[in-house]
Design an enzyme around this catalytic site. Structure first.
Site, PDB file in Angstrom:
ATOM      1  N   CYS A   1      38.341  36.172 -42.933  1.00 30.85           N
ATOM      2  CA  CYS A   1      37.195  37.052 -42.691  1.00 30.85           C
ATOM      3  C   CYS A   1      36.004  36.743 -43.587  1.00 30.85           C
ATOM      4  CB  CYS A   1      37.636  38.487 -42.899  1.00 30.85           C
ATOM      5  SG  CYS A   1      39.096  38.827 -41.942  1.00 30.85           S
ATOM      6  N   GLU A   2      35.580  35.518 -43.610  1.00 30.84           N
ATOM      7  CA  GLU A   2      34.306  35.210 -44.241  1.00 30.84           C
ATOM      8  C   GLU A   2      33.757  33.920 -43.642  1.00 30.84           C
ATOM      9  OE1 GLU A   2      34.555  33.832 -48.483  1.00 30.84           O
ATOM     10  OE2 GLU A   2      36.373  35.033 -48.432  1.00 30.84           O
TER      11      GLU A   2
ATOM     12  N   TYR B   1      33.212  23.255 -52.200  1.00 32.79           N
ATOM     13  CA  TYR B   1      32.311  22.164 -52.606  1.00 32.79           C
ATOM     14  C   TYR B   1      31.435  21.662 -51.464  1.00 32.79           C
ATOM     15  CZ  TYR B   1      36.258  21.691 -55.934  1.00 32.79           C
ATOM     16  OH  TYR B   1      37.259  21.903 -56.820  1.00 32.79           O
TER      17      TYR B   1
ATOM     18  N   GLY C   1      38.786   9.600 -61.727  1.00 35.52           N
ATOM     19  CA  GLY C   1      37.457   9.883 -61.197  1.00 35.52           C
ATOM     20  C   GLY C   1      36.944   8.971 -60.117  1.00 35.52           C
TER      21      GLY C   1
ATOM     22  N   ARG D   1      38.421  22.927 -49.982  1.00 37.40           N
ATOM     23  CA  ARG D   1      37.334  22.036 -50.399  1.00 37.40           C
ATOM     24  C   ARG D   1      36.020  22.235 -49.640  1.00 37.40           C
ATOM     25  NH1 ARG D   1      37.033  17.313 -50.630  1.00 37.40           N
ATOM     26  NH2 ARG D   1      36.309  17.085 -52.761  1.00 37.40           N
TER      27      ARG D   1
ATOM     28  N   GLU E   1      43.921   7.541 -65.331  1.00 41.22           N
ATOM     29  CA  GLU E   1      44.427   8.803 -64.766  1.00 41.22           C
ATOM     30  C   GLU E   1      43.907   9.018 -63.342  1.00 41.22           C
ATOM     31  OE1 GLU E   1      42.981  11.757 -67.500  1.00 41.22           O
ATOM     32  OE2 GLU E   1      44.411  11.220 -69.062  1.00 41.22           O
ATOM     33  N   PRO E   2      44.204   8.112 -62.429  1.00 39.90           N
ATOM     34  CA  PRO E   2      43.691   8.301 -61.068  1.00 39.90           C
ATOM     35  C   PRO E   2      44.460   9.387 -60.333  1.00 39.90           C
ATOM     36  CG  PRO E   2      45.210   6.457 -61.111  1.00 39.90           C
ATOM     37  CD  PRO E   2      45.097   6.945 -62.541  1.00 39.90           C
ATOM     38  N   GLY E   3      43.742  10.171 -59.562  1.00 39.84           N
ATOM     39  CA  GLY E   3      44.398  11.177 -58.720  1.00 39.84           C
ATOM     40  C   GLY E   3      44.007  10.954 -57.280  1.00 39.84           C
ATOM     41  N   ARG E   4      42.740  11.309 -57.007  1.00 39.37           N
ATOM     42  CA  ARG E   4      42.231  11.273 -55.631  1.00 39.37           C
ATOM     43  C   ARG E   4      42.385   9.887 -54.977  1.00 39.37           C
ATOM     44  NH1 ARG E   4      37.912  14.845 -54.139  1.00 39.37           N
ATOM     45  NH2 ARG E   4      37.462  15.025 -56.355  1.00 39.37           N
TER      46      ARG E   4
END
Ligand code: LLP
Length: 434
Positions: free
Chosen positions: A344-345, A316, A239, A312, A273-276
């Protein structure tokens, strides 16, 4: 410090000019720098020097096998949340006893696979899941090493879609029920309690919520031990936030000091548990400008990457820095531009009103901080291929995920027999038969 820097006016990944990769691989492509992955892992690990820790890289952030192997070679374990991620971690060479299996809805099949692989720990998130795991373990004639994920009811003060530690979130066992659940687990055949797990969210840029959660789990370790449960491991989740631009974030060292202060004496192995924080700034997405378009009120750079490749911003409202691969001249005047994909959005927008130097068709752009939760979240929306991933190491680079072309996707769409021939031919045949 990252390893995407201009050299002689050309943006490079370590020593490799991105334009060279683009010429060989085509665009768009993801590019990861080994040196940044290694540096981030090492800085993170050093922050816990002297503590008994296991660093399990959150595979969901970047599950490329070459990336996982790069980290595994430095000693990283893996935090996995599906049978697929478990398979990837094992193929990458992560030792089973460095693997933690997390996730709010594991299937029995996935539980069986995790037990057969001999993972270190399975983090259980509900009582029905505990029951199911007990059954699966007994059927396999083994005992499942279990940590119960508790929900500490803490506001991580991050984007609502990635906050997981409030009581209204689907994650973990309600704080107030932790004692009952542990008692129930202790009484179950096939279940071996080994620890506690907590994870309050992602892209957390303030240490306070971590502190609140860790104080709660520290107290819980004491009371559960008093109840007679052997709590050997404390999984504090991932996190830690990272800068997507110039935004200030706590450093791994500051986070490490906090963990040490709060949990240094709990006499548990601390699982992280690091990811980012490991992968985010170790990757970029390189895209090419297709067209410059003057709208009635805005300037658009239409690029060949789209929201299916990097979701992303659309999902977000995430802000990713964008820079031209060829460095702009010092005197270049910046112009506010919308950098948009071909889908197309309107949500297919990487940046709105972003000051950028003058661009023209065929220019290459790098979308930064794309090493975590980008390639892994790609889809084939609008029947677009899945783009390649490239790993750089010094002056070498290699394609570590080939393009998954549209033909491959189409090959997995069989037609039922009643649609075996195209409709017009079928109708003509039916008419002729009348
Ligand atoms: N452990 C657990 C149990 C998790 O659910 C997560 C992330 C992590 C560790 C790793 O968290 P990190 O250190 O990477 O913050 N797709 C979103 C992020 C979703 C995070 C989900 N869980 C995004 O693009 O921002």
């Amino acid at each position: 410090m990252d390893h995407f820097q201009y050299r002689d006016g050309e943006l490079c990944a370590e020593s490799v000019p991105l334009a060279r990769i683009a010429a060989e691989v085509g665009t768009p492509f993801y590019c990861y720098a080994t040196a940044t992955l290694e540096r981030h892992y090492t800085v993170f690990a050093d922050a816990f020097e002297g503590l008994d820790t296991l660093i399990c890289f959150a595979v969901k952030a970047n599950s490329n096998i070459a990336v996982l192997r790069t980290l595994a070679r430095l000693g990283a374990g893996a935090d996995v949340v599906s049978g697929g991620e478990l398979k990837r971690a094992l193929v990458a060479g992560v030792a089973p006893d460095g693997i933690v299996f997390s996730g709010v809805g594991k299937t029995r099949q996935e539980m069986a696979e995790a037990l057969a692989a001999g993972v270190r720990q399975i983090n259980v998130e509900s009582e029905p899941e505990l029951e199911a795991l007990g059954e699966v373990a007994r059927a396999a004639g083994v005992t499942a090493p279990v940590a119960i994920r508790v929900n500490p009811d803490v506001d991580a003060r991050t984007h609502a879609k990635i906050a997981t530690g409030k009581s209204e979130n689907k994650f973990g066992v309600a704080w107030t029920r932790a004692h009952e659940v542990y008692a129930r687990a202790a009484a179950m055949d096939g279940i071996d309690i080994v620890g506690i797990a907590v994870h309050i969210g992602s892209q957390i840029t303030d240490l306070e919520p971590f502190r609140d959660a860790y104080v709660r789990v520290r107290d819980l370790v004491a009371t559960l031990r008093a109840d007679g449960h052997p709590i050997e491991s404390l999984d504090v989740g991932g996190g830690l936030g990272i800068p997507y631009g110039d935004d200030p974030v706590p450093s791994p060292a500051e986070y490490g000091t906090m963990v040490r202060t709060l949990l240094g004496d709990v006499d548990c192995r601390i699982i992280l548990e690091p990811g980012r924080v490991i992968a985010g700034n170790a990757g970029i997405l390189v895209t090419r400008v297709l067209y410059m378009k003057e709208g009635a009120t805005r300037h658009f750079a239409i690029v060949d990457a789209a929201m299916n490749d990097l979701l992303r911003p659309a999902l977000y409202d995430a802000v990713h820095a964008i820079m031209p691969v060829t460095e702009a001249a010092g005197e270049a005047r910046l112009q506010e531009m919308d950098v948009v994909g071909p889908i197309c959005e309107t949500g297919d927008t990487f940046a709105s009103g972003r000051p950028l130097p003058p661009l023209e068709a065929d220019d290459l752009l790098a979308i930064r901080t794309a090493g975590a939760y980008c390639a892994v979240m790609a889809s084939s929306y609008n029947s677009r291929p899945l783009v390649p991933e490239v790993l750089v190491n010094g002056d070498a680079f290699a394609v570590v995920r080939e393009t998954i072309p549209v033909d491959t996707l189409l090959a997995h769409e069989p037609l039922p027999d009643w649609l075996a021939s195209p409709a017009t031919a079928g109708r003509r045949a039916a008419r002729a038969a009348r």
